[in-house]
Scaffold this motif. Sequence first.
Motif, PDB file in Angstrom:
ATOM      1  N   UNK A  37      50.087  -9.158 -53.924  1.00  0.00           N
ATOM      2  CA  UNK A  37      49.253  -8.472 -54.916  1.00  0.00           C
ATOM      3  C   UNK A  37      48.929  -9.441 -56.056  1.00  0.00           C
ATOM      4  N   UNK A  38      47.666  -9.490 -56.440  1.00  0.00           N
ATOM      5  CA  UNK A  38      47.251 -10.338 -57.561  1.00  0.00           C
ATOM      6  C   UNK A  38      47.064  -9.501 -58.814  1.00  0.00           C
ATOM      7  N   UNK A  39      47.435 -10.059 -59.952  1.00  0.00           N
ATOM      8  CA  UNK A  39      47.150  -9.442 -61.238  1.00  0.00           C
ATOM      9  C   UNK A  39      46.639 -10.520 -62.190  1.00  0.00           C
ATOM     10  N   UNK A  40      45.349 -10.525 -62.403  1.00  0.00           N
ATOM     11  CA  UNK A  40      44.756 -11.488 -63.324  1.00  0.00           C
ATOM     12  C   UNK A  40      45.126 -11.118 -64.752  1.00  0.00           C
ATOM     13  N   UNK A  41      45.077 -12.067 -65.679  1.00  0.00           N
ATOM     14  CA  UNK A  41      45.516 -11.795 -67.054  1.00  0.00           C
ATOM     15  C   UNK A  41      44.840 -10.573 -67.665  1.00  0.00           C
ATOM     16  N   UNK A  42      45.645  -9.613 -68.091  1.00  0.00           N
ATOM     17  CA  UNK A  42      45.125  -8.414 -68.734  1.00  0.00           C
ATOM     18  C   UNK A  42      44.403  -7.449 -67.817  1.00  0.00           C
ATOM     19  N   UNK A  43      44.504  -7.670 -66.504  1.00  0.00           N
ATOM     20  CA  UNK A  43      43.760  -6.843 -65.548  1.00  0.00           C
ATOM     21  C   UNK A  43      44.696  -6.066 -64.634  1.00  0.00           C
ATOM     22  N   UNK A  44      44.095  -5.348 -63.689  1.00  0.00           N
ATOM     23  CA  UNK A  44      44.850  -4.478 -62.811  1.00  0.00           C
ATOM     24  C   UNK A  44      45.347  -5.177 -61.558  1.00  0.00           C
ATOM     25  N   UNK A  45      45.966  -4.372 -60.704  1.00  0.00           N
ATOM     26  CA  UNK A  45      46.536  -4.870 -59.454  1.00  0.00           C
ATOM     27  C   UNK A  45      45.466  -4.934 -58.371  1.00  0.00           C
ATOM     28  N   UNK A  46      45.513  -5.996 -57.575  1.00  0.00           N
ATOM     29  CA  UNK A  46      44.563  -6.171 -56.470  1.00  0.00           C
ATOM     30  C   UNK A  46      45.328  -6.498 -55.188  1.00  0.00           C
ATOM     31  N   UNK A  47      45.010  -5.800 -54.142  1.00  0.00           N
ATOM     32  CA  UNK A  47      45.657  -6.009 -52.841  1.00  0.00           C
ATOM     33  C   UNK A  47      45.060  -7.230 -52.155  1.00  0.00           C
ATOM     34  N   UNK A  48      45.944  -8.163 -51.758  1.00  0.00           N
ATOM     35  CA  UNK A  48      45.460  -9.396 -51.138  1.00  0.00           C
ATOM     36  C   UNK A  48      45.608  -9.376 -49.620  1.00  0.00           C
ATOM     37  N   UNK A  49      46.753  -8.912 -49.150  1.00  0.00           N
ATOM     38  CA  UNK A  49      46.989  -8.928 -47.718  1.00  0.00           C
ATOM     39  C   UNK A  49      48.456  -8.722 -47.412  1.00  0.00           C
ATOM     40  N   UNK A  50      48.772  -8.788 -46.110  1.00  0.00           N
ATOM     41  CA  UNK A  50      50.099  -8.398 -45.675  1.00  0.00           C
ATOM     42  C   UNK A  50      50.470  -9.150 -44.412  1.00  0.00           C
ATOM     43  N   UNK A  51      51.776  -9.363 -44.213  1.00  0.00           N
ATOM     44  CA  UNK A  51      52.243 -10.045 -43.016  1.00  0.00           C
ATOM     45  C   UNK A  51      53.485  -9.354 -42.485  1.00  0.00           C
ATOM     46  N   UNK A  52      53.602  -9.336 -41.141  1.00  0.00           N
ATOM     47  CA  UNK A  52      54.800  -8.823 -40.489  1.00  0.00           C
ATOM     48  C   UNK A  52      55.598 -10.032 -40.037  1.00  0.00           C
ATOM     49  N   UNK A  53      56.705 -10.347 -40.700  1.00  0.00           N
ATOM     50  CA  UNK A  53      57.410 -11.595 -40.430  1.00  0.00           C
ATOM     51  C   UNK A  53      57.918 -11.760 -38.989  1.00  0.00           C
ATOM     52  N   UNK A  55      56.417 -11.243 -36.131  1.00  0.00           N
ATOM     53  CA  UNK A  55      55.460 -11.916 -35.244  1.00  0.00           C
ATOM     54  C   UNK A  55      54.313 -12.578 -35.995  1.00  0.00           C
ATOM     55  N   UNK A  56      54.403 -12.596 -37.323  1.00  0.00           N
ATOM     56  CA  UNK A  56      53.387 -13.186 -38.215  1.00  0.00           C
ATOM     57  C   UNK A  56      52.017 -12.519 -38.093  1.00  0.00           C
ATOM     58  N   UNK A  57      51.974 -11.265 -37.619  1.00  0.00           N
ATOM     59  CA  UNK A  57      50.734 -10.491 -37.655  1.00  0.00           C
ATOM     60  C   UNK A  57      50.301 -10.383 -39.112  1.00  0.00           C
ATOM     61  N   UNK A  58      49.069 -10.782 -39.414  1.00  0.00           N
ATOM     62  CA  UNK A  58      48.594 -10.866 -40.795  1.00  0.00           C
ATOM     63  C   UNK A  58      47.274 -10.112 -40.947  1.00  0.00           C
ATOM     64  N   UNK A  59      47.154  -9.374 -42.018  1.00  0.00           N
ATOM     65  CA  UNK A  59      45.918  -8.667 -42.349  1.00  0.00           C
ATOM     66  C   UNK A  59      45.516  -9.067 -43.766  1.00  0.00           C
ATOM     67  N   UNK A  60      44.243  -9.288 -43.972  1.00  0.00           N
ATOM     68  CA  UNK A  60      43.755  -9.675 -45.298  1.00  0.00           C
ATOM     69  C   UNK A  60      42.810  -8.609 -45.847  1.00  0.00           C
ATOM     70  N   UNK A  61      42.868  -8.414 -47.163  1.00  0.00           N
ATOM     71  CA  UNK A  61      41.830  -7.649 -47.833  1.00  0.00           C
ATOM     72  C   UNK A  61      40.520  -8.413 -47.680  1.00  0.00           C
ATOM     73  N   UNK A  62      39.407  -7.724 -47.462  1.00  0.00           N
ATOM     74  CA  UNK A  62      38.120  -8.427 -47.343  1.00  0.00           C
ATOM     75  C   UNK A  62      37.842  -9.344 -48.538  1.00  0.00           C
TER      76      UNK A  62
END
Lengths: 118, 110
Positions: A37-53, A55-62
């Motif tokens: 999750x990213x949080x830029x200075x003074x801003x809200x939360x943003x979903x970046x992506x996720x991984x399943x350790x 098997x390394x299955x990875x999904x990214x936010x567009x």
Amino acid sequence: EVQLVQSGAEVKKPGESLKISCKGSGYRFTSYWIGWVRQMPGKGLEWMGIIYPSDSDTRYSPSFQGQVTISADKSISTAYLQWSSLKASDTAMYYCARFPGNGRLDYWGQGTLVTVSS
Amino acid sequence: QSALTQPPSASGSPGQSVTISCTGTSSDVGSYNYVSWYQQHPGKAPKVVIYEVSKRPSGVPERFSGSKSGNTASLTVSGLQAEDEADYYCSSYAGNNNLVFGGGTKLTVL
């Protein structure tokens, strides 16, 4: 006790590469997804992506597809977030969090502050 | 996917109740009962206070409750206390193990 411990603050120049880490303990690391999750200075939360350790299955936010790479090394219970060429706009706090699959992030790391400045 | 819509601010006096809304679409909030709410105090990592629309994790006071109707979820904090002053973010499952967050609401205890 479940813990996610992230690597320390980083100061980088534009164009440099970076890999930050998130080490899990107190639970079976391979049984839970890890999200970023990213949080830029003074801003809200943003979903970046996720991984399943397991098997390394990875999904990214567009919004972050192609901008970052998420990876994991299950042998050392660690997930990673990396950039190949940082921009000033990547300056932010980055959190990892455990995702047990019911839509919630139940345990969070303490955050890694990344500052990109020339 | 677009961010969920939350009011930027909310406020209430100690002891009062306040409700924060979170509006999404039929692709996220409306499709899944996987809405969560996070509390974030300044300089701290977020902490989940509600998950699966209305469930409270162990240790979260009963003053925190959640609900959902259609594409809109809500967080209610009853019996406001000074320590409830924080930023609150909603999130929803959006399919394919992706989440979407709201823009956040700053709750002020007057």
